[in-house]
Scaffold this active site. Structure first.
Site, PDB file in Angstrom:
ATOM      1  N   CYS A   2       0.840  -1.192   0.000  1.00 35.55           N
ATOM      2  CA  CYS A   2       0.000   0.000   0.000  1.00 35.55           C
ATOM      3  C   CYS A   2       0.883   1.254   0.000  1.00 35.55           C
ATOM      4  CB  CYS A   2      -0.951   0.087   1.185  1.00 35.55           C
ATOM      5  SG  CYS A   2      -2.165  -1.229   1.232  1.00 35.55           S
ATOM      6  N   ARG A  27       4.433  -0.248  -4.449  1.00 34.43           N
ATOM      7  CA  ARG A  27       4.100  -0.739  -3.111  1.00 34.43           C
ATOM      8  C   ARG A  27       2.829  -1.577  -3.089  1.00 34.43           C
ATOM      9  NH1 ARG A  27       6.761   1.793   0.923  1.00 34.43           N
ATOM     10  NH2 ARG A  27       5.115   1.245   2.367  1.00 34.43           N
ATOM     11  N   TRP A  74      -2.490  -2.927  -1.705  1.00 37.47           N
ATOM     12  CA  TRP A  74      -2.092  -4.347  -1.765  1.00 37.47           C
ATOM     13  C   TRP A  74      -2.961  -5.016  -0.716  1.00 37.47           C
ATOM     14  CZ3 TRP A  74      -0.144  -8.204   1.387  1.00 37.47           C
ATOM     15  CH2 TRP A  74       0.451  -9.301   0.741  1.00 37.47           C
ATOM     16  N   ASN A 103      -2.260   2.401   5.391  1.00 42.95           N
ATOM     17  CA  ASN A 103      -1.313   1.337   5.046  1.00 42.95           C
ATOM     18  C   ASN A 103      -0.977   0.620   6.350  1.00 42.95           C
ATOM     19  OD1 ASN A 103       2.259   1.444   4.334  1.00 42.95           O
ATOM     20  ND2 ASN A 103       0.881  -0.255   4.195  1.00 42.95           N
ATOM     21  N   GLY A 104      -1.251  -0.691   6.396  1.00 42.22           N
ATOM     22  CA  GLY A 104      -0.976  -1.449   7.620  1.00 42.22           C
ATOM     23  C   GLY A 104      -2.131  -2.398   7.910  1.00 42.22           C
ATOM     24  N   GLU A 484      18.590 -17.349  -5.345  1.00 45.12           N
ATOM     25  CA  GLU A 484      18.162 -16.045  -5.841  1.00 45.12           C
ATOM     26  C   GLU A 484      17.733 -16.136  -7.312  1.00 45.12           C
ATOM     27  OE1 GLU A 484      17.302 -13.457  -4.499  1.00 45.12           O
ATOM     28  OE2 GLU A 484      17.498 -11.846  -5.936  1.00 45.12           O
ATOM     29  N   LYS A 488      14.030 -15.085  -8.607  1.00 45.21           N
ATOM     30  CA  LYS A 488      13.804 -14.086  -9.652  1.00 45.21           C
ATOM     31  C   LYS A 488      12.885 -14.650 -10.728  1.00 45.21           C
ATOM     32  CE  LYS A 488      14.726 -11.327  -8.031  1.00 45.21           C
ATOM     33  NZ  LYS A 488      15.117 -10.886  -6.807  1.00 45.21           N
ATOM     34  N   GLU A 491       9.208 -15.166  -9.411  1.00 46.53           N
ATOM     35  CA  GLU A 491       8.402 -14.011  -9.027  1.00 46.53           C
ATOM     36  C   GLU A 491       7.962 -13.152 -10.200  1.00 46.53           C
ATOM     37  OE1 GLU A 491      10.249 -11.518  -6.030  1.00 46.53           O
ATOM     38  OE2 GLU A 491      12.148 -11.466  -7.073  1.00 46.53           O
ATOM     39  N   HIS A 507      19.113 -36.036  -3.623  1.00 47.29           N
ATOM     40  CA  HIS A 507      18.353 -36.515  -2.464  1.00 47.29           C
ATOM     41  C   HIS A 507      16.859 -36.298  -2.654  1.00 47.29           C
ATOM     42  CE1 HIS A 507      22.028 -37.336  -0.292  1.00 47.29           C
ATOM     43  NE2 HIS A 507      22.472 -36.162  -0.696  1.00 47.29           N
ATOM     44  N   LYS A 606       6.586  -4.490  -3.146  1.00 45.19           N
ATOM     45  CA  LYS A 606       8.022  -4.327  -2.909  1.00 45.19           C
ATOM     46  C   LYS A 606       8.352  -4.241  -1.429  1.00 45.19           C
ATOM     47  CE  LYS A 606      12.152  -2.529  -4.579  1.00 45.19           C
ATOM     48  NZ  LYS A 606      12.615  -3.902  -4.776  1.00 45.19           N
TER      49      LYS A 606
HETATM   50  C1  G6P Z   1       9.465  -8.403  -0.655  1.00 43.57           C
HETATM   51  C2  G6P Z   1      10.067  -8.060  -1.991  1.00 43.57           C
HETATM   52  C3  G6P Z   1      11.403  -8.766  -2.156  1.00 43.57           C
HETATM   53  C4  G6P Z   1      12.324  -8.414  -0.993  1.00 43.57           C
HETATM   54  C5  G6P Z   1      11.679  -8.737   0.351  1.00 43.57           C
HETATM   55  C6  G6P Z   1      12.479  -8.158   1.507  1.00 43.57           C
HETATM   56  O1  G6P Z   1       9.072  -9.727  -0.642  1.00 43.57           O
HETATM   57  O2  G6P Z   1       9.191  -8.428  -3.043  1.00 43.57           O
HETATM   58  O3  G6P Z   1      12.005  -8.355  -3.366  1.00 43.57           O
HETATM   59  O4  G6P Z   1      13.516  -9.111  -1.133  1.00 43.57           O
HETATM   60  O5  G6P Z   1      10.388  -8.152   0.425  1.00 43.57           O
HETATM   61  O6  G6P Z   1      12.444  -6.752   1.404  1.00 43.57           O
HETATM   62  P1  G6P Z   1      13.503  -5.790   2.053  1.00 43.57           P
HETATM   63  O7  G6P Z   1      13.018  -4.419   1.709  1.00 43.57           O
HETATM   64  O8  G6P Z   1      13.465  -6.063   3.523  1.00 43.57           O
HETATM   65  O9  G6P Z   1      14.822  -6.104   1.464  1.00 43.57           O
END
Ligand code: G6P
Length: 611
Positions: A2, A27, A74, A103-104, A484, A488, A491, A507, A606
């Site tokens: 949000c 956001r 969101w 937001n929250g 990672e 990527k 997502e 395994h 994000k």
């Molecule tokens: C969300 C984002 C990720 C990020 C994670 C941690 O899930 O989509 O890309 O890595 O939060 O966020 P931060 O701001 O704590 O790195």
């Protein structure tokens, strides 16, 4: 998670609010809405992106006022539709015309709703937020600020809110606990937003609200108080933010732009922090705690998502270079599992945004238990940066794409510097550190070279992009890189991908390998190279197609891999910052080839400010 923006001043609020929403859309982007006072409060809301709201509101009259609030959502409580979109209002029949964005999460909304329904309030939406609006309405007695303070004394949970009221059209009240909120101070105007990206086009003077702070803004004055009405004096500071940093420029997506910015991000991160001649790392932000760090008996990294993967590289580096026992934990697990923190434990929170609720909560827990806390954070002045004892900023500039890229390599770079800073004071010789720092300084150029692989990677990706299941494998320092790479891909392109240590494949996951399944190996020259090659053979003999990230000059690997992306040779501890780059590009091209919205993947946000 949000985005909120609010304006009070002498200019038309609508374009400022819509522009702000577009900046904050990363956001959350499942629905949006805005309210402007123009004789009375006019509200427009719509499911979908800010652009949908913009079209709707630009075709409507009644939005020409100079005070307003806006929100991009969101969803947590209630599906993303027009009704659940913010702003919410108090009771239509007996209300005061209060409109609010939030937001929250209001955790005790259930009991509050029951109380308000018994008082005759009728609710329209399925959101927790609406309860707050009705509660403010219930307490309103001609003073919006007092009603907001009173309501916030009753709620538990997290909030950043902005409230306007038909009966006090020259007052904007905002407040914060747990979710970020910043007030930009202009000439006869204030712009309030979840972060500075929505403020910098208007002013560079701003203050951040602390938890439990309420600000009452009129066009030419403001006052801040606690929720108990105790006056506070905020610190106004200059925002260091260049608007160009948040423009797309020649790129099609922010993710693409941010991948390509990585050489410069690393250069900025390193600037002034390496003294190659003396074999020293210079980290002003933690200098005061150098002795505690040298004597540390245990280090725990906490983070979520990409930050957790960077922390995992940090674990290897800390043990390698500083020789301090180190662990990594999901911040969300650390917080709730009653961790044992003995004397000499240092907890390091890694976070791009500095606002992730789980990471923040982990730090609060660690502090309560007496640990020294450090922040490895990108956003200057963010909550984690302020709540930790000390820290080191990434300095990689604003990251807008939801899929984190340049923050990852910034986080790994900072943990490398941290480990070297401590290691030099414990066991590492000045000569060793000098050499390591020389290699670090050369890294941005190597990343630049890796970026030239983009077209080659796109071409290779197009051959496998229809496949729905992928594996990513690596060993040692490159194991977190495999995690990672898989994150990527899943997502942004919605392809199912799993990352794991290459040895773990046999395994269980090896059962998944069928004819043509893409398996991505990080197979650079290092201490485990031969073992990785054996794992590649295991995949090939079961029909899997191997895509390898390999070291320049390694011609032999072509015999066992269908596709090879070559990166320059760098020392093993530094490889993750380079080997991750082809995997970021692979995910990017896969998403574009599949026609996905790269910068705004479905269901994600994000900055995750709820638990
Ligand atoms: C969300 C984002 C990720 C990020 C994670 C941690 O899930 O989509 O890309 O890595 O939060 O966020 P931060 O701001 O704590 O790195």
């Amino acid at each position: 998670m949000c985005g909120i923006v609010a304006y009070i001043g002498r200019r038309p609020a609508r374009p400022i609010l819509l522009e702000g929403l577009k900046r904050l859309e990363y956001r959350g982007y499942d629905s949006a809405g805005l309210a402007v006072f123009n004789g009375s409060i006019a509200i427009a809301k719509s499911a979908g992106r800010v652009s949908v709201l913009e079209q709707k509101v630009n075709g409507l009259g009644g939005f020409d006022g100079t005070i307003g609030i806006a929100h991009t959502r969101w969803a947590t409580h209630g599906e993303p539709n027009d009704t659940n979109a913010h702003p919410h209002t108090d009771d239509v029949s007996k209300g005061h015309g209060i409109a609010l964005i939030h937001n929250g999460i209001i955790e005790n909304y259930g009991v509050l709703k029951q109380y308000l329904e018994e008082k005759g309030h009728t609710f329209n939406s399925d959101t927790d937020t609406e309860v707050l609006t009705h509660l403010i309405g219930e307490l309103y007695d001609g003073d919006l600020e007092a009603a907001v303070q009173g309501a916030l004394r009753e709620v538990t949970g997290a909030y950043a809110i902005a409230v306007i009221c038909n009966e006090q059209p020259d007052v904007l009240v905002v407040a914060r606990k747990g979710s970020p909120l910043m007030v930009g101070v202009g000439k006869d105007e204030y712009i309030v937003a979840s972060d500075s990206s929505a403020i910098v086009a208007h002013t560079t003077q701003a203050f951040t609200l602390d938890d439990y702070t309420v600000a009452k803004l009129t066009r030419d004055s403001f006052r801040t108080t606690t929720v108990d009405n105790v006056p506070l004096t905020p610190q106004i500071r200059e925002l260091e933010f260049d608007l160009d940093q948040i423009e797309l420029g020649r790129f099609s997506h922010y993710m693409e732009k941010e991948i390509h910015e990585q050489p410069d991000s690393l250069r900025r991160c390193l600037k002034g922090r390496t003294d190659t001649r003396e074999g020293q790392v210079v980290l002003g932000g933690i200098a005061e705690y150098a002795r505690d760090l040298v004597k540390a008996r245990r280090i725990i990294f906490v983070g979520q998502g990409t930050a957790l993967h960077a922390s995992m590289v940090g674990e290897y580096l800390m043990e390698d270079l500083a020789k301090i026992p180190t662990e990594v934990e999901f911040a969300s697990e650390f917080r709730y599992r009653n961790p044992i923190l003995e004397d000499g434990t240092v907890v390091i929170a890694v976070s791009q945004s500095g606002e992730t609720a789980d990471t923040l909560a982990a730090i609060t827990e660690a502090k309560q238990r007496g640990a020294l806390t450090l922040g490895v954070v990108n956003v200057v002045g963010s909550t984690i940066a302020r709540d930790t004892d000390a820290g080191v900023y990434l300095r990689v500039g604003p990251e807008i794409g939801v899929a984190s890229t340049k923050a990852f390599i910034g986080q790994v770079m900072v943990t490398t510097l941290l480990a070297t800073f401590i290691g030099r004071r414990r066991f590492l010789s000045a000569d060793y550190v000098s050499q390591l720092l020389t290699s670090l300084e050369a890294l941005p150029d190597h990343v630049e070279k890796a970026l030239q692989l983009s077209e080659e990677i796109k071409d290779a990706t197009s051959r496998y992009v229809e496949r729905e299941n992928w594996l990513f494998l690596g060993r040692g320092h490159n194991y977190p890189v495999a995690l990672e790479g898989a994150l990527k891909l899943k997502e942004i392109s919605y392809i199912h991908a799993e990352g794991m240590p290459a040895a773990e494949m046999k395994h269980g996951p090896i059962a998944l390998i069928d004819d043509g399944m893409p398996v991505v190996f990080v197979a650079t020259k290092n201490s485990q190279y031969e073992k990785v090659i054996s794992n590649i053979e295991e995949v090939r003999s079961r029909g899997g197609h191997v895509i390898a990230v390999a070291t320049e000059g390694d011609n032999a690997i072509r015999k066992v891999a269908e596709e090879v992306f070559y990166v320059p040779d760098v020392p093993e501890p530094l490889q993750p910052m380079l080997t991750v780059v082809p995997l970021q590009m692979l995910a990017y091209h896969a998403a574009v080839l599949r026609g996905k919205d790269v910068d705004k993947p479905r269901n994600l946000a994000k900055s995750v400010t709820v638990e």
